[in-house]
Design a protein around this motif. Structure first.
Motif, mmCIF file in Angstrom:
data_model
loop_
_atom_site.group_PDB
_atom_site.id
_atom_site.type_symbol
_atom_site.label_atom_id
_atom_site.label_comp_id
_atom_site.label_asym_id
_atom_site.label_seq_id
_atom_site.Cartn_x
_atom_site.Cartn_y
_atom_site.Cartn_z
ATOM 1 N N MET A 1 0.804 -1.216 -0.068
ATOM 2 C CA MET A 1 -0.114 0.108 -0.056
ATOM 3 C C MET A 1 1.087 1.277 0.112
ATOM 4 O O MET A 1 1.670 1.361 0.836
ATOM 5 C CB MET A 1 -0.935 -0.011 0.892
ATOM 6 N N ASP A 3 2.338 4.712 0.640
ATOM 7 C CA ASP A 3 2.339 5.618 2.050
ATOM 8 C C ASP A 3 1.769 7.027 1.369
ATOM 9 O O ASP A 3 2.548 7.825 0.364
ATOM 10 C CB ASP A 3 3.831 5.556 2.505
ATOM 11 N N GLN A 145 -4.066 4.606 -2.606
ATOM 12 C CA GLN A 145 -4.518 3.363 -2.847
ATOM 13 C C GLN A 145 -5.089 3.563 -4.530
ATOM 14 O O GLN A 145 -5.798 2.540 -4.973
ATOM 15 C CB GLN A 145 -5.736 2.933 -2.144
ATOM 16 N N ASP A 182 -9.327 -0.150 1.223
ATOM 17 C CA ASP A 182 -8.958 -0.550 2.600
ATOM 18 C C ASP A 182 -9.347 0.731 3.419
ATOM 19 O O ASP A 182 -8.595 1.789 3.604
ATOM 20 C CB ASP A 182 -7.537 -0.982 2.697
ATOM 21 N N GLU A 185 -6.450 1.511 6.247
ATOM 22 C CA GLU A 185 -5.350 2.345 5.510
ATOM 23 C C GLU A 185 -5.935 3.966 5.154
ATOM 24 O O GLU A 185 -5.181 4.699 5.254
ATOM 25 C CB GLU A 185 -4.945 1.598 4.496
ATOM 26 N N LYS A 188 -5.843 6.102 8.086
ATOM 27 C CA LYS A 188 -4.388 6.230 8.760
ATOM 28 C C LYS A 188 -3.859 7.141 7.644
ATOM 29 O O LYS A 188 -3.118 8.054 8.174
ATOM 30 C CB LYS A 188 -3.688 5.054 8.511
ATOM 31 N N ASP A 189 -3.955 7.030 6.312
ATOM 32 C CA ASP A 189 -3.455 8.274 5.448
ATOM 33 C C ASP A 189 -4.155 9.460 5.324
ATOM 34 O O ASP A 189 -3.366 10.392 5.128
ATOM 35 C CB ASP A 189 -3.635 7.465 3.883
#
Length: 249
Positions: A1, A3, A145, A182, A185, A188-189
């Motif tokens: 994935m 960053d 993504q 996701d 993620e 988080k991102d």
């Protein structure tokens, strides 16, 4: 994935800084009439290519530094070596950005991006409030993504009123879920330091060259401000393509 902290960065190099005064004058001229508006055409109001053509030529050196031209940029559409590049300073709460995205962008993609003539590079310019910044962070998380443009389409197709209080993290995550991303993620991102820094850099870049509202476009160095009729963009793109071909570049 990927960053989100690796999302594209483009420092404002000295050449661009040296050209800021000139660029600001040009953009101020066009922005003062028709910013964030779908009103008169460029020919009628002077806000499109006709009023800025001569000034646009003087921006070539600075323009070359603004174009990022990165092969795998998830927030760009089109060939990296396309003869025409349109930088788009936009944000997800702006109703005029929505109008452009729904009415004009699909036509430009089909007619010019898919044929290799045009490349569109997105820049975040979240100026309408905190919800704009949250949405920009979500856009970056979708880009991490590989789904920025799909996310953008859903945002504009179902655009909420500015500062409605509904553009929350949970709402944005629901869009990510609709896209099959996701969501862990994605969350988080959204809050990653790199995401926030990249948005701040885009905003600073736009402010440095005189952008004060959205949507604001620069097509091969020539500003087109506001949700102008599709024909204005077509004329600007075709003119830029002709000039690039004539220059042999």
């Amino acid at each position: 994935m990927p960053d989100a902290s690796a999302t594209r960065k483009s420092p404002i190099v000295p050449l661009v800084v040296a050209a800021v005064a000139l660029v600001a004058v040009v953009l101020t001229l066009v922005t003062s009439r028709g910013e964030g508006s779908d009103g008169p055409t460029a020919a009628e109001s002077g806000t499109g290519t006709a009023g800025a053509q001569a000034e646009g030529h003087a921006l070539n050196d600075a323009w070359a530094q603004l174009v990022r031209g990165e092969e795998d940029d998830p927030m760009a559409l089109g060939d990296v070596d396309a003869p025409v590049v349109m930088i788009s300073y936009s944000e997800f709460q702006c109703p005029f950005c929505g109008k452009y995205a729904r009415d004009t962008e699909p036509i430009l993609v089909e007619k010019y991006v898919d044929s290799g003539v045009l490349r569109i590079e997105w820049r975040d310019f979240p100026y309408l409030g905190p919800e704009s910044t949250t949405a920009a962070q979500a856009g970056r998380a979708a880009a991490a993504q590989g789904k920025f443009w799909e996310f953008s389409k859903l945002m504009y197709d179902n655009q909420l009123p500015p500062n409605s209080g509904k553009l929350t993290e949970d709402y944005l995550v629901s869009i990510a879920d609709d896209l099959g991303l996701d969501t862990k993620e994605f969350r988080k991102d959204m809050v990653a330091r790199g995401t926030k820094d990249a948005i701040k850099q885009d905003l600073a870049e736009g402010q440095a060259i005189g952008v004060t509202g959205t949507p604001a476009f620069i097509i091969n160095g020539v500003p087109v401000i506001g949700a102008q009729p599709t024909e204005v963009f077509e004329q600007a793109i075709e003119k830029a393509a002709e000039e690039t071909d004539a220059d042999g570049s």
